[in-house]
Motif scaffolding. Structure first.
Motif, mmCIF file in Angstrom:
data_model
loop_
_atom_site.group_PDB
_atom_site.id
_atom_site.type_symbol
_atom_site.label_atom_id
_atom_site.label_comp_id
_atom_site.label_asym_id
_atom_site.label_seq_id
_atom_site.Cartn_x
_atom_site.Cartn_y
_atom_site.Cartn_z
ATOM 1 N N LYS A 106 0.807 -1.225 0.000
ATOM 2 C CA LYS A 106 0.000 0.000 0.000
ATOM 3 C C LYS A 106 0.839 1.273 0.000
ATOM 4 N N THR A 107 2.158 1.129 0.193
ATOM 5 C CA THR A 107 3.018 2.300 0.310
ATOM 6 C C THR A 107 4.136 2.240 -0.727
ATOM 7 N N LEU A 108 4.290 3.339 -1.475
ATOM 8 C CA LEU A 108 5.384 3.457 -2.434
ATOM 9 C C LEU A 108 6.242 4.663 -2.051
ATOM 10 N N VAL A 109 7.511 4.417 -1.785
ATOM 11 C CA VAL A 109 8.419 5.499 -1.408
ATOM 12 C C VAL A 109 9.092 6.051 -2.665
ATOM 13 N N TYR A 110 9.059 7.374 -2.773
ATOM 14 C CA TYR A 110 9.682 8.060 -3.921
ATOM 15 C C TYR A 110 10.586 9.171 -3.391
ATOM 16 N N HIS A 111 11.835 9.196 -3.818
ATOM 17 C CA HIS A 111 12.745 10.272 -3.420
ATOM 18 C C HIS A 111 12.339 11.569 -4.103
ATOM 19 N N GLN A 112 12.155 12.611 -3.315
ATOM 20 C CA GLN A 112 11.797 13.918 -3.879
ATOM 21 C C GLN A 112 12.760 14.288 -5.013
ATOM 22 N N GLY A 113 12.202 14.823 -6.098
ATOM 23 C CA GLY A 113 13.003 15.108 -7.287
ATOM 24 C C GLY A 113 14.056 16.179 -7.077
ATOM 25 N N LYS A 114 15.052 16.127 -7.948
ATOM 26 C CA LYS A 114 16.122 17.126 -7.878
ATOM 27 C C LYS A 114 16.507 17.530 -9.297
ATOM 28 N N LEU A 115 16.524 18.821 -9.529
ATOM 29 C CA LEU A 115 16.892 19.319 -10.853
ATOM 30 C C LEU A 115 18.398 19.229 -11.033
ATOM 31 N N LYS A 116 18.810 18.608 -12.119
ATOM 32 C CA LYS A 116 20.246 18.569 -12.403
ATOM 33 C C LYS A 116 20.560 19.785 -13.261
ATOM 34 N N SER A 117 21.591 20.513 -12.896
ATOM 35 C CA SER A 117 21.851 21.823 -13.489
ATOM 36 C C SER A 117 22.020 21.775 -15.008
ATOM 37 N N ASN A 118 22.582 20.687 -15.535
ATOM 38 C CA ASN A 118 22.832 20.678 -16.976
ATOM 39 C C ASN A 118 21.712 20.020 -17.789
ATOM 40 N N ASP A 119 20.597 19.727 -17.119
ATOM 41 C CA ASP A 119 19.526 19.007 -17.805
ATOM 42 C C ASP A 119 18.884 19.799 -18.933
ATOM 43 N N SER A 120 18.534 21.042 -18.650
ATOM 44 C CA SER A 120 17.781 21.834 -19.630
ATOM 45 C C SER A 120 17.730 23.281 -19.143
ATOM 46 N N ASP A 121 16.883 24.056 -19.788
ATOM 47 C CA ASP A 121 16.752 25.456 -19.372
ATOM 48 C C ASP A 121 15.731 25.633 -18.262
ATOM 49 N N VAL A 122 15.164 24.536 -17.784
ATOM 50 C CA VAL A 122 14.119 24.622 -16.763
ATOM 51 C C VAL A 122 14.697 25.213 -15.480
ATOM 52 N N THR A 123 13.985 26.175 -14.897
ATOM 53 C CA THR A 123 14.464 26.785 -13.650
ATOM 54 C C THR A 123 14.010 25.928 -12.461
ATOM 55 N N GLN A 124 14.588 26.191 -11.299
ATOM 56 C CA GLN A 124 14.209 25.468 -10.073
ATOM 57 C C GLN A 124 12.704 25.584 -9.814
ATOM 58 N N GLU A 125 12.193 26.808 -9.985
ATOM 59 C CA GLU A 125 10.783 27.059 -9.707
ATOM 60 C C GLU A 125 9.884 26.288 -10.686
ATOM 61 N N GLU A 126 10.274 26.297 -11.959
ATOM 62 C CA GLU A 126 9.495 25.551 -12.962
ATOM 63 C C GLU A 126 9.541 24.048 -12.661
ATOM 64 N N ALA A 127 10.727 23.562 -12.294
ATOM 65 C CA ALA A 127 10.883 22.131 -12.003
ATOM 66 C C ALA A 127 9.984 21.732 -10.834
ATOM 67 N N ARG A 128 9.927 22.603 -9.835
ATOM 68 C CA ARG A 128 9.089 22.339 -8.667
ATOM 69 C C ARG A 128 7.620 22.264 -9.087
ATOM 70 N N GLU A 129 7.208 23.213 -9.920
ATOM 71 C CA GLU A 129 5.805 23.233 -10.366
ATOM 72 C C GLU A 129 5.461 22.012 -11.208
ATOM 73 N N ILE A 130 6.410 21.614 -12.035
ATOM 74 C CA ILE A 130 6.183 20.416 -12.866
ATOM 75 C C ILE A 130 6.036 19.184 -11.969
ATOM 76 N N GLU A 131 6.893 19.078 -10.955
ATOM 77 C CA GLU A 131 6.804 17.917 -10.049
ATOM 78 C C GLU A 131 5.450 17.904 -9.312
ATOM 79 N N ILE A 132 5.003 19.067 -8.893
ATOM 80 C CA ILE A 132 3.702 19.154 -8.206
ATOM 81 C C ILE A 132 2.583 18.685 -9.136
ATOM 82 N N ASP A 133 2.644 19.159 -10.371
ATOM 83 C CA ASP A 133 1.632 18.806 -11.356
ATOM 84 C C ASP A 133 1.645 17.302 -11.641
#
Ligand SMILES: [Zn+2]
Length: 303
Positions: A106-133
Motif C-alpha cells: 500500500k506504500t510506495l516510497v519516492y525520493h523527492q526530485g532534484k533538478l540537475k543543473s545541466n539538464d535543460s533550461d528549466v528553472t528550479q521554480e518551474e521544475a518544482r511546479e512540474i513535479e507538483i503537477d
C-alpha cells in the motif's frame, strides 16, 4: 501503541536475482521484523517504463511465502525533475505504483526530485511546479490502486517538502520522513531538526530510520570503508551507533501509527544475520522505553 518495524531489501545485493530476494526476505522474517521494503529496481520489475506483470506475480508468490507485510521503494533514479527523459520518468512512476498494488503493498516510497543543473533550461521554480503537477496526476492512479505515494526527503529541507505536499494536496501523496537524511541536512542548512519533525508530523505516513553523525554532504562522502571510521556521510548505521537524538525523535512521533523502516547499509546483513536481530531489538527497546515514559507521565498526571 506498537509500531510495525521493517527492514529494507538492498537493490544491489539482490541485483535482479529472485533467489537472493527470497534469501533476504527469509532473513528479515527470521530476525523478527514485521515488514520488508522491496525495491522495484532490485527485482527487475520494470523495463523502459513498463511493468513486467509476470515478474511481479513471481515476486508476489515469493513474498506470500512469508508472514510479513510489504512496502515498496521506487528506483533511486526516479526523478520528476529530470528532464533528460521526462516521459520515461512518468512511465516508471506509474509502473512502480502498479507494481506496489500487484504485490499487495500500500506504500510506495519516492525520493523527492532534484533538478540537475545541466539538464535543460528549466528553472528550479518551474521544475518544482512540474513535479507538483505530475504528482497530482499520478495521485489519481495511486488512489485507484489503493497506494499512498510517500515522498522522501533527500537533499532538501523539510519545510520545502511540506510546501510541495501542501501544493499537491492529495490524500494519496504524503511524506516518508527519513530522519537520517534530515539530520545531515539540518546540520548543513542550519534548521532545527526536532522542530522539523513536529512540523512534518501531520504529513508523515511512513518513516525511514538509521543513524549517522550529521557530518558531510551525502554525495561528497568518501567510499563507505573510508567514511565509516571517520563517521562521515549517510552511513545507514543501526540506531544508537551515531548521534541522532532518536529518543527525542520518538517522543515527538508519539501517536504515529505507521511503520518504521530500518534502512541499514548492506554490510549489516552479514555475519549470519545476527546484526539484524540486534538492530531490531535495540530499536524496539528504544520505542518501548519512550512509550513507557509517556505512560508514567500520564499516571503522574492522574494522581
Ligand atoms: Zn530513506
Amino acid at each position: 501503541m506498537r509500531n510495525k518495524i521493517g527492514l529494507n531489501i538492498h537493490s544491489g545485493r539482490i541485483n535482479g536475482d529472485l533467489e537472493l530476494l527470497k534469501r533476504d526476505v527469509r532473513a528479515i522474517a527470521v530476525a523478527g521484523f514485521d515488514v520488508a521494503e522491496i525495491p522495484v529496481h532490485g527485482v527487475d520489475a520494470v523495463v523502459n517504463g513498463d511493468l513486467r506483470k509476470g515478474r511481479a506475480k513471481q515476486v508476489k508468490t515469493i513474498l506470500d511465502g512469508f508472514d510479513l507485510e510489504y512496502t515498496v521503494h521506487a528506483p533511486d533514479r526516479l526523478n520528476l525533475r529530470d528532464f533528460q527523459y521526462p516521459d520515461v520518468q512518468r512511465k516508471v512512476f506509474a509502473a512502480s505504483i502498479q507494481f506496489t498494488a500487484a504485490i499487495g503493498a500500500k506504500t510506495l516510497v519516492y525520493h523527492q526530485g532534484k533538478l540537475k543543473s545541466n539538464d535543460s533550461d528549466v528553472t528550479q521554480e518551474e521544475a518544482r511546479e512540474i513535479e507538483i503537477d505530475e504528482l497530482g496526476d499520478l495521485s489519481k492512479l495511486a488512489k485507484r490502486e489503493g497506494v499512498t505515494i510517500c515522498v522522501e526527503n533527500i537533499h532538501s529541507s523539510i519545510t520545502h517538502l511540506i510546501k510541495l505536499l501542501e501544493s499537491v494536496g492529495e490524500e494519496s501523496v504524503k511524506m516518508c520522513y527519513d530522519f537520517a537524511h534530515s539530520y545531515i541536512n539540518s546540520k548543513k542548512v542550519g534548521y532545527d531538526f526536532l522542530r522539523s519533525i513536529q512540523a512534518a508530523k501531520p504529513y508523515i505516513r511512513h518513516a525511514h530510520v538509521n543513524d549517522n553523525f550529521g557530518k558531510g554532504k551525502p554525495e561528497s562522502a568518501p567510499p563507505y570503508i573510508e567514511a565509516m571510521p571517520m563517521g562521515i556521510g549517510d552511513l545507514h548505521l543501526p540506531i544508537g551507533w551515531g548521534n541522532i537524538p532518536y529518543e527525542d525523535v520518538f517522543r515527538i512521533m508519539a501517536g504515529y501509527d505507521g511503520i518504521y523502516i530500518l534502512e541499514l547499509q548492506e554490510r549489516f546483513f552479514e555475519n549470519g544475520y545476527s546484526m539484524l536481530e540486534e538492530a531490531l531489538q535495540d530499536l524496539r527497546n528504544m520505542l518501548e522505553r519512550v512509550e513507557a515514559e509517556k505512560g508514567e507521565s500520564t499516571d503522574q498526571a492522574n494522581v
